[in-house]
Write a protein that holds these residues in place. Sequence first.
Motif, PDB file in Angstrom:
ATOM      1  N   ALA A   1       0.843  -1.196   0.000  1.00  0.00           N
ATOM      2  CA  ALA A   1       0.000   0.000   0.000  1.00  0.00           C
ATOM      3  C   ALA A   1       0.877   1.245   0.000  1.00  0.00           C
ATOM      4  CB  ALA A   1      -0.897   0.004   1.228  1.00  0.00           C
ATOM      5  N   PHE A   2       0.500   2.242  -0.792  1.00  0.00           N
ATOM      6  CA  PHE A   2       1.260   3.490  -0.772  1.00  0.00           C
ATOM      7  C   PHE A   2       0.545   4.570   0.033  1.00  0.00           C
ATOM      8  CE2 PHE A   2      -1.186   3.643  -4.715  1.00  0.00           C
ATOM      9  CZ  PHE A   2      -1.804   4.878  -4.634  1.00  0.00           C
ATOM     10  N   ASP A   3      -0.729   4.353   0.370  1.00  0.00           N
ATOM     11  CA  ASP A   3      -1.475   5.284   1.218  1.00  0.00           C
ATOM     12  C   ASP A   3      -2.221   4.432   2.234  1.00  0.00           C
ATOM     13  OD1 ASP A   3      -2.764   7.403   2.355  1.00  0.00           O
ATOM     14  OD2 ASP A   3      -4.012   7.882   0.636  1.00  0.00           O
ATOM     15  N   LEU A   4      -1.825   4.532   3.495  1.00  0.00           N
ATOM     16  CA  LEU A   4      -2.399   3.681   4.529  1.00  0.00           C
ATOM     17  C   LEU A   4      -2.502   4.468   5.828  1.00  0.00           C
ATOM     18  CD1 LEU A   4      -3.316   0.703   4.982  1.00  0.00           C
ATOM     19  CD2 LEU A   4      -1.006   0.245   5.804  1.00  0.00           C
ATOM     20  N   ASP A   5      -3.693   4.494   6.417  1.00  0.00           N
ATOM     21  CA  ASP A   5      -3.935   5.202   7.675  1.00  0.00           C
ATOM     22  C   ASP A   5      -3.934   4.178   8.803  1.00  0.00           C
ATOM     23  OD1 ASP A   5      -4.917   6.584   9.886  1.00  0.00           O
ATOM     24  OD2 ASP A   5      -6.423   7.678   8.724  1.00  0.00           O
ATOM     25  N   GLU A   6      -2.959   4.294   9.696  1.00  0.00           N
ATOM     26  CA  GLU A   6      -2.808   3.305  10.757  1.00  0.00           C
ATOM     27  C   GLU A   6      -3.961   3.316  11.758  1.00  0.00           C
ATOM     28  OE1 GLU A   6       0.536   3.999  13.486  1.00  0.00           O
ATOM     29  OE2 GLU A   6       0.665   5.989  12.593  1.00  0.00           O
ATOM     30  N   ASP A   7      -4.810   4.339  11.736  1.00  0.00           N
ATOM     31  CA  ASP A   7      -5.972   4.370  12.633  1.00  0.00           C
ATOM     32  C   ASP A   7      -7.011   3.324  12.251  1.00  0.00           C
ATOM     33  OD1 ASP A   7      -4.870   6.438  14.098  1.00  0.00           O
ATOM     34  OD2 ASP A   7      -5.975   8.006  13.019  1.00  0.00           O
ATOM     35  N   TYR A   8      -6.930   2.795  11.045  1.00  0.00           N
ATOM     36  CA  TYR A   8      -7.923   1.841  10.570  1.00  0.00           C
ATOM     37  C   TYR A   8      -7.337   0.456  10.313  1.00  0.00           C
ATOM     38  CZ  TYR A   8     -10.633   6.059  10.137  1.00  0.00           C
ATOM     39  OH  TYR A   8     -11.286   7.235  10.407  1.00  0.00           O
ATOM     40  N   ILE A   9      -6.265   0.150  11.007  1.00  0.00           N
ATOM     41  CA  ILE A   9      -5.695  -1.194  10.937  1.00  0.00           C
ATOM     42  C   ILE A   9      -5.514  -1.707  12.359  1.00  0.00           C
ATOM     43  CG2 ILE A   9      -4.526  -0.785   8.739  1.00  0.00           C
ATOM     44  CD1 ILE A   9      -1.915  -0.528  10.293  1.00  0.00           C
ATOM     45  N   GLU A  10      -5.571  -2.998  12.497  1.00  0.00           N
ATOM     46  CA  GLU A  10      -5.346  -3.631  13.795  1.00  0.00           C
ATOM     47  C   GLU A  10      -4.368  -4.785  13.600  1.00  0.00           C
ATOM     48  OE1 GLU A  10      -8.924  -4.588  16.087  1.00  0.00           O
ATOM     49  OE2 GLU A  10     -10.040  -3.466  14.585  1.00  0.00           O
ATOM     50  N   LEU A  11      -3.419  -4.876  14.499  1.00  0.00           N
ATOM     51  CA  LEU A  11      -2.448  -5.964  14.473  1.00  0.00           C
ATOM     52  C   LEU A  11      -2.433  -6.541  15.880  1.00  0.00           C
ATOM     53  CD1 LEU A  11      -0.163  -7.516  12.991  1.00  0.00           C
ATOM     54  CD2 LEU A  11       1.391  -5.711  13.716  1.00  0.00           C
ATOM     55  N   PHE A  12      -2.833  -7.794  16.011  1.00  0.00           N
ATOM     56  CA  PHE A  12      -2.929  -8.397  17.341  1.00  0.00           C
ATOM     57  C   PHE A  12      -2.709  -9.903  17.262  1.00  0.00           C
ATOM     58  CE2 PHE A  12      -7.151  -8.110  15.521  1.00  0.00           C
ATOM     59  CZ  PHE A  12      -7.658  -9.387  15.680  1.00  0.00           C
ATOM     60  N   ASN A  13      -2.430 -10.476  18.426  1.00  0.00           N
ATOM     61  CA  ASN A  13      -2.258 -11.914  18.539  1.00  0.00           C
ATOM     62  C   ASN A  13      -3.621 -12.536  18.818  1.00  0.00           C
ATOM     63  OD1 ASN A  13      -1.506 -14.593  19.297  1.00  0.00           O
ATOM     64  ND2 ASN A  13       0.545 -13.828  19.745  1.00  0.00           N
ATOM     65  N   VAL A  14      -3.968 -13.584  18.102  1.00  0.00           N
ATOM     66  CA  VAL A  14      -5.263 -14.238  18.247  1.00  0.00           C
ATOM     67  C   VAL A  14      -5.477 -14.718  19.680  1.00  0.00           C
ATOM     68  CG1 VAL A  14      -6.667 -16.190  17.469  1.00  0.00           C
ATOM     69  CG2 VAL A  14      -5.353 -14.883  15.815  1.00  0.00           C
ATOM     70  N   ARG A  15      -4.417 -15.071  20.386  1.00  0.00           N
ATOM     71  CA  ARG A  15      -4.587 -15.560  21.761  1.00  0.00           C
ATOM     72  C   ARG A  15      -5.134 -14.470  22.693  1.00  0.00           C
ATOM     73  NH1 ARG A  15       1.448 -15.457  22.290  1.00  0.00           N
ATOM     74  NH2 ARG A  15       1.806 -13.497  23.361  1.00  0.00           N
ATOM     75  N   ASP A  16      -5.024 -13.194  22.277  1.00  0.00           N
ATOM     76  CA  ASP A  16      -5.574 -12.095  23.074  1.00  0.00           C
ATOM     77  C   ASP A  16      -7.103 -12.037  23.015  1.00  0.00           C
ATOM     78  OD1 ASP A  16      -2.984 -11.386  23.727  1.00  0.00           O
ATOM     79  OD2 ASP A  16      -2.855  -9.827  22.185  1.00  0.00           O
ATOM     80  N   LEU A  17      -7.696 -12.812  22.138  1.00  0.00           N
ATOM     81  CA  LEU A  17      -9.158 -12.838  21.999  1.00  0.00           C
ATOM     82  C   LEU A  17      -9.754 -13.949  22.857  1.00  0.00           C
ATOM     83  CD1 LEU A  17      -9.354 -12.403  18.115  1.00  0.00           C
ATOM     84  CD2 LEU A  17      -9.630 -10.630  19.854  1.00  0.00           C
TER      85      LEU A  17
END
Length: 186
Positions: free
Chosen positions: A48-64
């Motif tokens: 991606a050349f234009d990406l707003d980090e406010d609308y992405i999530e990066l997490f470990n599945v075990r946290d769910l």
Amino acid sequence: MHVSASERGLVRLFAVDLPSEEVEAFRESVFDGDGELIDWPLANALGAFDLDEDYIELFNVRDLEGLGLPGYMVQGLGISERDVQEDGNRLSAQRGWVLVVLSSAFGRTEQTLSPRRPLRWLGTYKEEGARVRYDPLPSAGAKGAPLDVPPKPVTSNPYKTVLLAILALPAAALVLGLLFLWGSAK
């Protein structure tokens, strides 16, 4: 993966095949002294050349805990339960880190994504729109035909009132000035 400028309501889900100790470096963007973005491994891997980090999530599945990835997608992201059930076994088996990218992350910029390692595409899902319910109104006054209400009387226009006041002020000042001059001339 094509992203149109008018895209709305899509959720792209990726597995992130990295050990936990490398995820923070993958997530962080690097800026120069002037605040210009130099490097962002996550955006680079997504292509991606234009990406707003406010609308992405990066997490470990075990946290769910207790919810699981399918439950999070339905309850947290608003994806149809039917759509999630189609991929349910595969999503339930997912371990490790995942990246969720919402349509808003692309800032209405048309672009073509080319995801590469360490990202692995798991699926693209549509957010479910809110269902509209038409419940009857609880008040008995809301039932039946509307009453015949006489039309509201026409009131004066406040703009005309202000205009008349503005025109009347110079006339009043002129009359007072003439009275003052007439009184001082005697």
